[in-house]
Scaffold this active site. Structure first.
Site, PDB file in Angstrom:
ATOM      1  N   GLU A   1       0.847  -1.198   0.000  1.00 10.84           N
ATOM      2  CA  GLU A   1       0.000   0.000   0.000  1.00 10.84           C
ATOM      3  C   GLU A   1       0.880   1.245   0.000  1.00 10.84           C
ATOM      4  O   GLU A   1       2.003   1.197   0.503  1.00 10.84           O
ATOM      5  CB  GLU A   1      -0.906  -0.007   1.246  1.00 10.84           C
ATOM      6  CG  GLU A   1      -1.865  -1.194   1.242  1.00 10.84           C
ATOM      7  CD  GLU A   1      -2.645  -1.358   2.548  1.00 10.84           C
ATOM      8  OE1 GLU A   1      -2.235  -0.762   3.565  1.00 10.84           O
ATOM      9  OE2 GLU A   1      -3.644  -2.083   2.519  1.00 10.84           O
ATOM     10  N   PRO A   2       0.372   2.327  -0.547  1.00 10.83           N
ATOM     11  CA  PRO A   2       1.166   3.565  -0.533  1.00 10.83           C
ATOM     12  C   PRO A   2       1.212   4.140   0.888  1.00 10.83           C
ATOM     13  O   PRO A   2       0.480   3.692   1.764  1.00 10.83           O
ATOM     14  CB  PRO A   2       0.408   4.480  -1.496  1.00 10.83           C
ATOM     15  CG  PRO A   2      -0.989   3.978  -1.496  1.00 10.83           C
ATOM     16  CD  PRO A   2      -0.941   2.510  -1.211  1.00 10.83           C
TER      17      PRO A   2
ATOM     18  N   GLY B   1      33.507   3.037 -11.576  1.00  7.26           N
ATOM     19  CA  GLY B   1      33.833   4.456 -11.580  1.00  7.26           C
ATOM     20  C   GLY B   1      32.798   5.238 -12.369  1.00  7.26           C
ATOM     21  O   GLY B   1      31.595   4.999 -12.243  1.00  7.26           O
ATOM     22  N   GLY B   2      33.257   6.152 -13.231  1.00  6.42           N
ATOM     23  CA  GLY B   2      32.348   6.986 -14.022  1.00  6.42           C
ATOM     24  C   GLY B   2      31.374   6.164 -14.848  1.00  6.42           C
ATOM     25  O   GLY B   2      30.197   6.505 -14.957  1.00  6.42           O
TER      26      GLY B   2
ATOM     27  N   GLU C   1       7.487  -5.579  -0.482  1.00  5.05           N
ATOM     28  CA  GLU C   1       6.689  -6.636   0.153  1.00  5.05           C
ATOM     29  C   GLU C   1       5.480  -7.010  -0.710  1.00  5.05           C
ATOM     30  O   GLU C   1       4.712  -6.155  -1.134  1.00  5.05           O
ATOM     31  CB  GLU C   1       6.200  -6.167   1.534  1.00  5.05           C
ATOM     32  CG  GLU C   1       5.441  -7.245   2.292  1.00  5.05           C
ATOM     33  CD  GLU C   1       6.170  -7.692   3.549  1.00  5.05           C
ATOM     34  OE1 GLU C   1       6.537  -6.833   4.347  1.00  5.05           O
ATOM     35  OE2 GLU C   1       6.368  -8.911   3.707  1.00  5.05           O
TER      36      GLU C   1
END
Lengths: 365, 418
Positions: free
Chosen positions: A129-130, A336-337, A360
């Site tokens: 759920e949000p 690295g980069g 979840e």
């Protein structure tokens, strides 16, 4: 007797999954992540490996038996290919496995035959759920009994493949007893709203949606397991083991790539892997990947033995999600980069790994 | 084959018995022996000696009279190392310092078992398989100028062909049980020395030096941070003469491929997981104790709550538990490979690096979580923290083991990755 060797049958299945992950997923993971997701044909091919049909027991008409270990072994390999693809291939299991494990005879008879077909049924499950304080044991989505109906209200987040789903298992809290239950909700249910694709940091090749339930009424027989309900803790345990296994797959992908890169990349006249600063990062990553995998296996083994795997599953997930983050971060660092450049896969693995603390309910074994 | 974590019942029973021994003979004297460094754990030694002696006797009997074809049992996975792992874990749960005083061949015996000829095994190990008086074995590798870098070892062994004896000269330090082996029993020490200084590691060989050898002297026992019940000895070898056939492995120097050195280093693949097991015992003790004390204060550890519903202490304990389990499972894997007679160089370095690190951290966290009582010498938590640290140092420091892991996963030699 303690042993760390899969059965021959598991090994054969794994070889197939490995080939699929390497040839079909890995090769197009970058472009799929950049836009549009994986082609349906790729996900179909993953389904056709038969992970779900072989997990449905023969007495239920399936082709094998439910094994969390087999599921975990396969999940690692799929996620080694790509996490989005792994979740897409495994999404129908979110619906099928709880039905197989806890469904009533009628629920099994109605639904399981669909999961033995050539094409994957459009089925999923909605748990997450949000909101920042999500707790699987205290869902905000409610199920309120009303005579021979149950009224569902709430919002679900990150529901995999929801936009195409014909049927989904929605988990909700019984507003009277406080117990968690699953409910079978069809696409056409009144009050059910499936929003467009979510925009996430990772999982960009997977379609996930918010699902809103606004006074959705389902018949009482739509409750997973009928009057008995389901073993909700066990559903969560299976989900946690699945997530942990997927986390191991993502971590291993990142580790192996960084290891190979470090042996190629020259600096100061030698491969960077010959420097302890790099070599130790890789060694620690290797240890973490192995440790996390062993924790996954132990929890999965407990599930298969019918033991209460709550603690093992919880610790495995906790360990694996941290390990995945550390290892994928090292993976970026070693490059690295280039680690920061999207054309290289390392940053994608880091974005995907970061999500495990939030995922979840997105997978099950 | 199938993946399984099932500990066979007879193995678990032995582990349970070891735990009982730990409760009866170790825990009650744990503090006393820590406060009185170098006092010998007599009660423990007397009670455990018959068990150790009979175990050694069994392996020697098998060697003297190998089973005939008819007697051979069907090929089945050994549980020898698994039993050892769980026993060591439980004894170290009792007291890691006292555990190190376990009579028997210890690391010296392990080296002889690993690379000795059948004749050598019987000649040297018989003392650990008979009699009423216990004996100890030890291994002497480290020198004042040679720790992790064993190629810097200065001790020399020169063959006196006339007398048919090796003549050893040098100084060894940090030898666990050196005093028990040489001064307090009819024991032995496996001493590493160079038979050809110009050959570097390829010239290194282990030699068996028995108690009573003229020219061998224990010159010092260290005063230590932890594991105080265990003696850590300095040994001087001053023209010490031993029989020519006390060398373990070939006396020929092969400059390519490491020769006998490499073979003998394989001993560590067998002993590192056992050191991990001892570390795990301390970790288990710390963790159990913290949970017990927290429970007394009404704090339980939940295994199903989301992160935001956990207190800081619960988070700490969960992290300790997960790390402990990771180290335990890595050790179990390295041990299982040994029992399956499969190579485990990578896995044993992994488990040692992990267990040494996390048990150090777990025991340190335990002291923190218990507040002033964690720091108090009334409880054992502070002692466990001091005992734990050695596990990240001996049998290869955490760094050396990480280096081994790195070389293995990268496919590099010690020359390519120094």
């Amino acid at each position: 007797m303690v042993s760390f060797t899969p059965t021959e049958e598991q090994q054969q299945l794994l070889d197939t999954v490995k080939r699929y992950a390497a040839n079909d997923i890995r090769s197009i993971a970058h472009e799929s992540d950049e836009g549009g997701g994986f082609p349906a044909s790729t996900i179909d091919k993953g389904w056709q490996i038969g992970l779900v049909p072989t997990a449905i027991p023969e007495e239920q008409g399936g082709l094998g038996e439910m094994s969390a270990l087999t599921g975990a072994l396969a999940a690692e390999e799929l996620a080694f290919g790509d996490l989005s693809a792994a979740l897409a291939v495994m999404a129908p299991a979110l619906f099928a496995y709880p039905i197989s494990l806890y469904g009533t005879t009628e629920q099994r008879e109605v639904w399981l035959p669909h999961f033995l077909e050539e094409k994957a049924p459009k089925a999923t499950a909605a748990l997450l759920e949000p909101g920042i304080f999500f707790d699987a044991h205290d869902l905000k989505t409610t199920a309120t009994p009303e005579g021979d109906k149950v009224r569902l209200n709430g919002v679900k987040a990150c529901v995999p493949l929801a936009s195409d789903a014909e049927i989904m298992l929605v988990y909700a809290r019984n507003s009277e007893t406080g117990a968690m239950d699953g409910f079978l909700v069809g696409r056409g249910a009144e009050g059910l709203e499936i929003e467009g694709d979510e925009k996430l940091m990772g999982l960009r090749a997977l379609s996930t949606s918010r699902v809103k339930l606004n006074d959705v009424r389902v018949d009482v027989p739509c409750r997973l397991g009928g009057a008995e309900g389901c073993d909700y803790q066990a559903v969560l345990n299976r989900g946690r083991v699945a997530l942990a296994a997927l986390a191991v797959g993502v971590a291993r992908a990142s580790f192996e790539y960084a290891r190979d890169y470090a042996k190629e990349r020259q600096a100061f006249g030698a491969p960077i892997a010959t420097k302890q600063a790099i070599a130790f990062m890789l060694a620690e990553a290797a240890i973490e990947v192995d440790a996390a995998r062993l924790m996954v296996w132990e929890a999965a083994w407990q599930l298969d033995q019918g033991k209460d795997a709550t603690k093992a599953a919880y610790l495995a997930r906790q360990y694996a999600e941290k390990a995945a983050l550390t290892v994928t971060d090292s993976g970026v660092q070693v490059l690295g980069g280039y680690g920061f450049i999207r054309e290289y896969p390392a940053e994608r693995w880091l974005r995907n790994a970061r999500g495990f603390t939030a995922f979840e309910g997105l997978a099950i074994v | 084959m199938t993946i399984s974590f099932e500990i066979p019942e007879h193995v678990q029973q032995q582990a349970d018995m070891a735990k009982m021994a730990a409760e009866f003979f170790m825990r009650p004297v744990s503090r006393e022996l820590d406060e009185n460094e170098h006092q010998r754990p007599d009660m423990f030694v007397q009670n455990i000696w018959p068990v150790m002696r009979d175990m050694q006797k069994k392996t020697l009997d098998k060697l003297a009279a190998p089973p005939t074809e008819g007697e051979k049992k069907p090929e089945r996975q050994s549980t020898q190392n698994l039993r050892l792992m769980l026993m060591i874990e439980m004894l170290s749960w009792g007291d890691a310092g006292i555990y190190l005083c376990l009579p028997g061949g210890a690391l010296g015996g392990a080296a002889i078992e690993a690379v000795g000829t059948p004749e050598q095994k019987i000649r040297f190990l018989q003392r650990f398989a008979e009699g009423e008086i216990p004996a100890w074995g030890a291994m002497a590798m480290t020198e004042p100028g040679a720790g992790s870098d064993t190629s810097a070892i200065q001790t020399t062994a020169v063959l006196d062909k006339e007398a048919n004896q090796w003549v050893l000269n040098g100084e060894k330090i940090f030898c666990t049980n050196g005093k028990l082996a040489l001064d307090e029993s009819n024991g032995l020490v496996v001493v590493w020395a160079s038979i050809d200084r110009s050959a570097g590691r390829a010239g290194m060989r282990p030699f068996v030096v028995e108690a009573g050898t003229p020219g061998v002297k224990v010159t010092k026992t260290e005063i230590k941070h932890g594991i105080r019940a265990s003696d850590t000895a300095s040994i001087v070898l001053d023209n010490a003469r031993i029989p020519a056939d006390n060398i373990l492995g070939s006396p020929e120097v092969q400059r390519e491929g490491g020769g006998g050195f490499k073979g003998a280093m394989a001993t560590f693949d067998a002993t590192r997981p056992l050191v991990s097991a001892s570390a795990l015992g301390i970790g288990r003790a710390s963790l159990e104790f913290v949970k017990e004390k927290l429970a007394e204060e009404g704090v339980e550890i939940p295994y199903n709550l989301p992160y935001h519903k956990l207190t800081a202490i619960q988070r700490d304990v969960l992290e300790m538990e997960a790390q402990f389990k990771a180290a335990y499972l890595l050790t179990l894997r390295a041990i299982t490979l040994l029992d399956q007679r499969q190579p485990n160089n990578l896995e044993s370095a992994m488990c040692k690096a992990k267990a040494g690190k996390v048990v150090t951290q777990i025991s340190q966290k335990a002291v923190e979580l218990l507040g002033p009582m964690g720091y108090s010498r009334e409880w054992l938590a502070e002692k466990w923290m001091r005992d734990a640290k050695i596990n990240d140092i001996f049998e290869g420091t955490g760094q050396i083991n990480t280096l081994i892991v790195a070389r293995r996963i990268l496919g590099y030699s010690s020359k390519e990755l120094g």
